[in-house]
Design an enzyme around this catalytic site. Structure first.
Site, PDB file in Angstrom:
ATOM      1  CG  LEU A  57       7.786  -0.689   0.428  1.00  0.00           C
ATOM      2  CD1 LEU A  57       9.197  -0.987   0.897  1.00  0.00           C
ATOM      3  CD2 LEU A  57       7.809   0.350  -0.671  1.00  0.00           C
ATOM      4  NE  ARG A  58      -0.441  -2.517  -2.104  1.00  0.00           N
ATOM      5  CZ  ARG A  58      -1.516  -2.137  -1.433  1.00  0.00           C
ATOM      6  NH1 ARG A  58      -1.656  -2.478  -0.165  1.00  0.00           N
ATOM      7  NH2 ARG A  58      -2.444  -1.417  -2.023  1.00  0.00           N
ATOM      8  CG  ASP A  92      -1.196   7.598   1.796  1.00  0.00           C
ATOM      9  OD1 ASP A  92      -2.403   7.854   1.752  1.00  0.00           O
ATOM     10  OD2 ASP A  92      -0.727   6.698   2.519  1.00  0.00           O
TER      11      ASP A  92
END
Lengths: 171, 430, 318
Positions: free
Chosen positions: B64-65, B306
Site C-alpha cells: 500500500l506504499r 502481489d
C-alpha cells in the site's frame, strides 16, 4: 494522340544528331553521360556506335531528386559512375524521355558536384512536353504528346530498343 | 443494519456450495442462508439477480506504499482499489519505509485502516530489523500489535546461520515465516528470466536455480526446526517440484503465486515492455503450465495479487532500469476468472484460491470465518457480475498504481458491491 | 504486434535491431550502401539528400569512434548534425530519459542516433517520439548494434558475394556483445548455413542453439574451414577475475594468431568491430596481415550509415 514511332528509327535519328553535335566540339573534349536506366542504355549504345574513347558516364540521380520528403529514397538502380574528369569538358547528357525537367535539374546538380564542365547539352529520345522547369533538349529525336496519366517506357531487348506506353489507373 | 441479498448465485468454496441462495445479514454477521432467521425484517434489500455472491477476497500480498512512499500511493487510494476488486482482507509486506519492525508502526497502521472502515489489514512483521538480515525483531511484541506472520519481503538473508536462528525463534512461539525463495547472488542484477528470450534481448537473466537452490536451503533448515513456512511467489516448474516433494515428505509448507504469473510468460516482455518487468521474473511457457497444474492439484495453495504500485517516473524507463512490479488489487478477481475459464476449472474450486485457501494459510491469526460465507460468520463478501467485461486502463483503475502488463486488455468480471463487517463499503454500476 | 521498426506501409522508419528485420529490407540497405561507396572518391563527397534535416547524436554511453562515423555519414548527406553527450548534462541531474527526448524533439530533430547502456532504450525512445522522427540505434546495452551488423554483412558480401555457402565464426565475449547478437541475426536472415560462436563457457550465453548457432569452446576446432572470422573485443572489466582469470590466459586459448588462422580456409577474411586489443584477442601479425579487412569495415561503415539514415529519413511516419 500521334501514333507511336519505332524506337529503332528514333535511335537512328538521335545518333545522327549527337554525331553532328560532337563534330562541332574540340576533339577529345566530349563525354556522354547517361541517366539510369534508359538514358544509360542510350549512352552506352551511342558511345559504341560513335566509337568514342574511354567509357561513357552514368548518373543515378536518386540523391539529387526534389521529392525525397514525399516519396523517400528510391529503390536503387546502379550507382553513379563518372570515369573521367568533368572539369573543362563538354558533356552530352542523355536521357530517354524528357518531361517535367526535374530529372535533368537533379542530373546537372550532381554533375556539378563532380567538377565544372565547360558545357552541357541535353540529348533525349522523346520530348513529351509538360515542362515545369526551364529545361530544353537541343538534341531530340521526336516530340510525342500523351495524356498526363500515361508514361512512355523505353525497353531493351538484347541491343534493340522498343517503346511502350503505360496508362495508370488514377489520373 | 439488516441486509437481504436477494437472487444471487452463492459460491462458497470453503463449503463447496454453488447454488441460488439468498444471504441474510444482521449487524456484522451472516445470520441466514437461503432462508432468513425468524423475525427478520430487512432494512435494505439488494437485488442481486444475475450476480454471484462470494466471500470477500483474501489477498496475501498487497503493497500500500504507506508508510514512506506516499507519493506513489496512499492507504486511502489503495484500500479503495481493494474494495473495487472485491478484496476484503489483505496482507501487507513489511518493506515499507520505515520497515514494519516496530510495534508502534503496526498499531498506527491498523488504527488508520480501522478508521477508514474499508478492508481488513493484516501486516506482516519484518523478520529482521530493517530487513537487513542481521538482528531478529521483537516477534512477540509485533504479534501482539497485530502481525500475522514474519517476512523478509524481497530482501535476501545472506547468512544461513541467521536464517536458522530466525526459524528456531519463530518456531518457539509457532509464528509462521513467509519467505521468497531467492538466492542472494545467482541472478543478482538480473531483470528477466534467464533463457532464450532474455538472451535474445540482451537482458541480464535470473536463472531458475536462484529459486531452487534457495528452496533447498530453506527446506533443509526447516527439517532442522519444524517452523511453519509459507513460500511467496513461486515462479518455476522446478521450484514447484521441490515444493511438491517437501509437502509429500510432511514438511509444514504452504505457497502462493502472483496472479500475473498464472497468465504471462517471458515472451510477453515483447519489445522491452517495462510493464512486464516483475519480480520474480515471468518465466517460460513450461513454467506457466506447471503453475497452472500446481493450482489444479493443490500444490499451490493461494493466488495473490502481489499488488505493487509503481509511479510513471520509475516505469517509463529502459527495461533494466525500470522498477519491477505491477498493480494487482483490481485485477486479482478478473484474472482468476479468466484462468478458471481458460482451464475449465469450476468456479467453486477456482475462487477458493483467492478466498478460503489464503485464509487457511493465514490460520488462526485471522477471523475464523475469513474467506468463507457461513451462518454465524462475519459478513465480508462481494457481489460480482461474472460476465461484465472491462478494459484495464489508467481511467478504469482506482489504484494510484497504473502499471500492469494487462493495460489495454479486456477482462471478465466486475465487482458491483463489497460488504465488510456487514456494511456496504463499495458500490458501482460501471 | 506490429514490428515497431516498420511503418504502416512496411517501410523502415526506425532501425532498432536486426532481429526480425525482413531479408529484403536488409538487402535494400546493403544495395543502397553500395551506391554511396563511390562518393568517397569524389572531391565533393556530399549529396544533398538530407539537406535541411537535423540529426541528433544522443550518446548516453561514450564512444568517439561510432559517433564520429555517424557524424561523417550525416554530413555527407548534407544534414545538420548536433552531438549530445548526455553523460555530462541533464541525465546526471536527474532528468528522465523521456523528458530529455521531449526537450530535444522541441528543437525540430528529424533523426535521433542513440547509444545507451541499457538494452531496449532505443525501443522506448522510438515509442515516444513524434511520428516524423526516426530513431537509429547506435548500440544498446548487450542487445543490438544494427549498423555494425549491417556493415559486417556488407563487408562479407563484398569479399564473398554469396551468403548461402559460408561458414562464419564469431569469437569472444558473445554474452555481453551487442555486435555478436546483431551479426548472428543478420547472418541467419541472409541464409548463412553455419554460424559458429567460439569462447569460454563464462562468455557464452545459454540458448544459442535457439538462434541457430553452433557452440565451440575449442578455438582450433571452431576455426576449421571457416570462410569468415569475426573477432570480438574483450572489454577490460571482463578480464578482472570473475569471468576470466587474465588477458594472457585468454590470448593463449582464444586469441587469433597466424597459426590458428591457418586452420580456416586459405581465403578466409578476418574482421573486427574495433577498437582492437592487440595481444588480447588478436595478434598484430594477423591484424596487419593480408586476410584482415578491418580498415575496409570502417569505410563501408560510413556508406552503410548513410544508407540507413537516408532510408529511415525518407520513410513516412510510423
Amino acid at each position: 494522340m500521334t501514333p507511336l514511332p519505332d524506337a529503332e528509327a528514333l535511335y537512328a535519328e538521335l545518333r545522327r544528331a549527337v554525331q553532328a553535335a560532337i563534330a562541332q566540339l574540340p576533339e577529345g573534349s566530349v563525354h556522354l553521360v547517361g541517366i539510369h536506366s534508359g538514358g544509360a542504355w542510350l549512352a552506352d549504345r551511342l558511345h559504341a556506335d560513335l566509337k568514342l574513347p574511354g567509357r561513357p558516364g552514368a548518373l543515378n540521380i536518386s540523391f539529387y531528386r526534389d521529392d525525397f520528403d514525399r516519396i523517400g529514397l528510391h529503390h536503387q538502380v546502379l550507382p553513379s559512375d563518372i570515369p573521367f574528369d568533368v572539369n573543362g569538358k563538354h558533356l552530352i547528357l542523355v536521357d530517354d524521355v524528357l518531361y517535367t525537367g526535374r530529372t535533368i535539374r537533379g542530373a546537372m546538380n550532381e554533375l556539378f558536384d563532380y567538377g565544372r564542365p565547360a558545357s552541357i547539352q541535353l540529348a533525349v529520345l522523346v520530348d513529351r512536353g509538360g515542362r515545369e522547369l526551364p529545361v530544353a533538349a537541343a538534341l531530340c529525336a521526336a516530340r510525342i504528346d500523351v495524356p498526363a496519366n500515361t508514361s512512355i517506357n523505353l525497353t531493351r531487348d538484347g541491343d534493340r530498343f522498343a517503346i511502350s506506353l503505360e496508362t495508370s489507373a488514377d489520373a | 443494519m439488516k441486509l437481504h441479498i436477494q437472487g444471487a448465485r452463492l459460491i462458497d468454496p470453503a463449503s463447496g456450495l454453488d447454488a441460488q441462495q439468498d444471504v441474510f445479514i444482521a449487524g456484522n454477521r451472516v445470520v441466514g442462508l437461503a432462508q432468513p432467521p425468524v423475525d427478520f425484517t430487512a432494512d435494505r434489500v439488494i437485488d442481486a439477480r444475475g450476480l454471484v455472491v462470494m466471500p470477500g477476497l483474501v489477498d496475501l500480498a498487497a503493497r500500500l506504499r504507506e508508510p514512506g512512499y506516499e507519493y506513489r500511493a496512499t492507504l486511502e487510494s489503495e484500500m479503495q482499489a481493494a474494495l473495487a476488486g472485491g478484496v476484503t482482507s489483505l496482507v501487507l509486506p513489511p518493506d515499507t519505509d520505515p520497515t514494519l519492525d516496530e510495534p508502534g508502526l503496526i498499531e498506527m497502521l491498523k488504527h488508520r485502516a480501522r478508521l477508514l472502515n474499508q478492508a481488513r489489514l493484516y501486516p506482516l512483521g519484518a523478520m529482521t530489523v530493517g530487513l537487513k538480515g542481521e538482528k531478529l525483531t521483537e516477534m512477540a511484541q509485533l504479534t501482539d500489535a497485530g502481525c500475522v506472520a514474519f517476512s523478509q519481503a524481497d530482501e535476501p538473508v545472506t547468512d544461513t546461520t541467521m536464517m536458522l536462528r530466525a526459524m528456531q525463534y519463530a518456531r518457539t512461539f509457532d509464528y509462521a515465516l513467509w519467505l521468497r525463495p531467492q538466492d542472494p547472488w545467482l541472478g543478482r542484477g538480473g531483470v528477466a528470466a534467464a533463457g532464450a528470450y532474455a538472451g535474445r534481448l540482451g537482458l541480464a537473466g535470473v536463472p531458475v536455480q536462484a529459486e531452487t537452490i534457495a528452496l533447498n536451503t530453506l527446506f533443509e533448515l526447516q527439517r532442522m526446526t519444524d517452523v511453519r513456512l509459507h513460500l511467496c511467489r513461486i515462479s518455476s516448474a522446478a521450484g514447484l517440484e521441490l515444493v511438491r516433494a517437501a509437502r509429500a515428505e510432511g514438511l509444514r509448507v504452504t505457497c502462493d503465486v502472483g496472479i500475473h504469473h498464472v497468465h504471462l510468460t517471458d515472451v510477453d516482455i515483447g519489445y522491452f515492455d517495462s510493464q512486464s518487468n516483475l519480480t520474480p521474473p515471468l518465466r517460460s511457457q513450461r513454467d506457466r503450465d506447471a503453475i497452472r497444474a500446481a493450482l489444479a492439484d493443490g500444490t499451490i495453495d493461494a493466488i495473490c495479487s502481489d499488488h505493487t504500485p509503481v509511479d510513471d517516473d520509475s516505469k517509463l524507463l529502459p527495461f533494466s532500469e525500470a522498477e519491477p512490479g505491477a498493480t494487482g488489487l483490481e485485477l486479482l478477481l478478473s484474472l482468476t476468472l479468466k484462468w478458471a475459464r481458460e482451464t475449465d476449472t469450476p468456479l467453486v474450486k477456482a475462487l477458493g484460491r483467492v478466498t478460503s485457501m489464503p485464509a487457511e494459510v493465514l490460520g488462526s491469526r485471522v477471523l475464523a470465518s475469513c474467506g468463507r460465507i457461513e451462518v454465524g460468520g462475519t459478513a465480508d463478501l462481494c457481489l460480482v457480475d461474472l460476465d461484465a467485461m472491462w478494459t484495464v486502463s489508467a481511467q478504469t483503475l482506482c489504484s494510484q498504481g497504473k502499471h500492469t502488463p494487462l493495460l489495454g486488455i479486456e477482462l471478465p468480471g466486475r465487482v458491483r458491491t463489497t460488504i465488510v463487517d456487514g456494511q456496504v463499503v463499495y458500490e458501482s454500476q460501471a | 504486434m506490429r514490428n515497431p521498426q516498420l511503418n504502416r506501409n512496411g517501410e523502415l522508419t526506425h532501425l532498432l535491431t536486426l532481429d526480425g528485420l525482413p531479408r529484403d529490407i536488409v538487402n535494400h540497405i546493403l544495395d543502397t550502401a553500395e551506391t554511396f561507396v563511390p562518393l568517397a572518391d569524389r572531391d565533393i563527397k556530399k549529396v544533398p539528400l538530407l539537406r535541411g534535416k537535423s540529426v541528433f547524436n544522443l550518446f548516453f554511453e561514450n564512444s568517439t569512434r561510432t559517433r564520429t562515423t555517424f557524424e561523417i555519414a550525416a554530413k555527407r548527406l548534407s544534414a545538420d548534425v548536433y552531438n549530445l553527450n548526455i553523460n555530462a548534462s541533464s541525465a546526471s541531474k536527474g532528468e528522465s530519459l523521456l523528458d530529455t527526448i521531449s526537450n530535444l524533439s522541441a528543437m525540430q530533430a528529424d533523426v535521433f542516433v542513440v547509444r545507451h547502456s541499457a538494452s531496449g532504450a532505443p525501443h522506448l525512445i522510438a515509442q515516444h517520439v513524434a511520428p516524423h522522427v526516426h530513431v537509429v540505434n547506435a548500440g544498446d546495452g548487450w542487445h543490438a548494434h544494427p549498423t555494425q551488423g549491417l556493415l559486417d554483412m556488407y563487408t562479407i558480401r563484398h569479399y564473398k558475394r554469396d551468403f548461402t555457402n559460408l561458414t562464419v565464426a564469431i569469437v569472444g565475449d558473445v554474452l555481453h556483445s551487442r555486435v555478436a547478437r546483431s551479426d548472428i541475426n543478420a547472418l541467419t536472415t541472409l541464409g548463412v548455413p553455419e554460424v559458429r560462436v567460439i569462447g569460454p563457457m563464462t562468455l557464452l550465453p545459454g540458448g544459442l542453439e535457439h538462434m541457430g548457432v553452433k557452440v565451440f569452446h575449442d578455438m582450433r576446432e571452431g576455426l576449421r574451414d571457416v570462410d569468415v572470422v569475426i573477432m570480438l573485443r574483450l572489454q577490460n572489466e571482463r578480464m578482472r577475475g570473475a569471468l576470466l582469470p587474465s588477458a594472457q590466459e585468454y590470448f593463449k586459448n582464444y586469441g587469433l594468431t597466424q597459426e590458428k588462422l591457418a586452420l580456416a580456409k586459405p581465403d578466409a577474411i578476418v574482421m573486427h568491430p574495433g577498437p582492437m586489443n592487440r595481444g588480447v584477442e588478436i595478434d598484430s601479425a594477423v591484424a596487419d596481415g593480408k586476410q584482415a579487412v578491418i580498415l575496409n569495415q570502417v569505410t563501408f561503415g560510413i556508406a552503410v550509415r548513410m544508407a540507413v539514415m537516408s532510408i529511415v529519413a525518407g520513410a513516412g511516419p510510423a
